[in-house]
Design an enzyme around this catalytic site. Structure first.
Site, PDB file in Angstrom:
ATOM      1  N   HIS A   1     126.807  59.397  25.780  1.00  0.00           N
ATOM      2  CA  HIS A   1     128.104  59.028  25.202  1.00  0.00           C
ATOM      3  C   HIS A   1     128.704  60.153  24.378  1.00  0.00           C
ATOM      4  CE1 HIS A   1     125.458  55.436  25.526  1.00  0.00           C
ATOM      5  NE2 HIS A   1     126.459  55.017  26.260  1.00  0.00           N
TER       6      HIS A   1
HETATM    7 FE1  FES Z   1     124.911  57.271  23.127  1.00  0.00          FE
HETATM    8 FE2  FES Z   1     123.453  59.440  22.779  1.00  0.00          FE
HETATM    9  S1  FES Z   1     125.541  59.205  22.477  1.00  0.00           S
HETATM   10  S2  FES Z   1     122.797  57.505  23.478  1.00  0.00           S
END
Ligand code: FES
Length: 191
Positions: A144
């Site tokens: 993410h």
């Molecule tokens: Fe979501 Fe690393 S940014 S698991």
């Protein structure tokens, strides 16, 4: 499956059962051995390590700029040998700008600013971040988009806190023991 019966009528494992169990046991050992390719130095046997025994890591083969992966208590840990440039980048930071403010000095051991040891799972949802990636050249989480600097501190993205520093101690200038805390523990590290 085939079960022989004893004189008392109780079922008894046949030789074929035994062979299947034995084959399965060998397979399990094989998989276990494959799960440890990154451990630079492993003093206790795998069973002891799984129970939480400290893991010694030889730092000599880790060149500046390199990150090595080891496992302690089943958790992935990064051991990073930072270059002078990476140390400077980690130190020259306005702490007020950090989501989880920690000075770099609280995340490394005194006298060993080049060695950074952090847990290897993103503090958002646990993905494994990629080393030497992202705008701060620390780690970048491909799941993410969280970014971490060369001190393992979160600098952007959804991760709420820094990559925690596990307990470890220097047993010599070129060897650390993960799982054993030194007296000079990082004050503000997340355990
Ligand atoms: Fe979501 Fe690393 S940014 S698991």
């Amino acid at each position: 499956r085939d079960l022989a019966t004893t004189a008392t009528g109780a079922p008894q494992h046949t030789r074929r059962d035994f062979m299947m169990i034995a084959t399965g046991a060998v397979g399990a050992v094989g998989v276990g051995a494959l799960a440890w390719p990154f451990v630079a130095s492993l003093a206790p046997d795998a069973q002891t390590v799984a129970a939480g025994a400290p893991v010694e890591v030889d730092l000599a083969p880790i060149s500046p700029g390199q990150i090595v992966k080891v496992f302690w208590r089943g958790k992935l840990i990064f051991v990073r040998n930072r270059t002078e440039e990476e140390i400077k980048a980690a130190q020259d930071v306005n702490l007020a700008s950090l989501p989880d403010p920690q000075p770099d000095s609280a995340r490394v051991k005194e006298g060993h600013p080049n060695i950074l040891v952090v847990y290897g799972n993103c503090t958002h949802l646990g993905c494994v971040p990629l080393g030497n990636e992202g705008p701060f050249h620390g780690w970048f989480c491909p799941c993410h988009g969280s970014v971490f600097d060369t001190s393992g501190r979160v600098r952007g993205g959804p991760a709420p806190i820094n990559l925690p520093v596990p307990p470890y101690t220097f047993v010599s200038d070129t060897k650390i023991r993960i799982g054993e805390e030194s007296n000079a523990a990082p004050k503000a590290a997340h355990a």
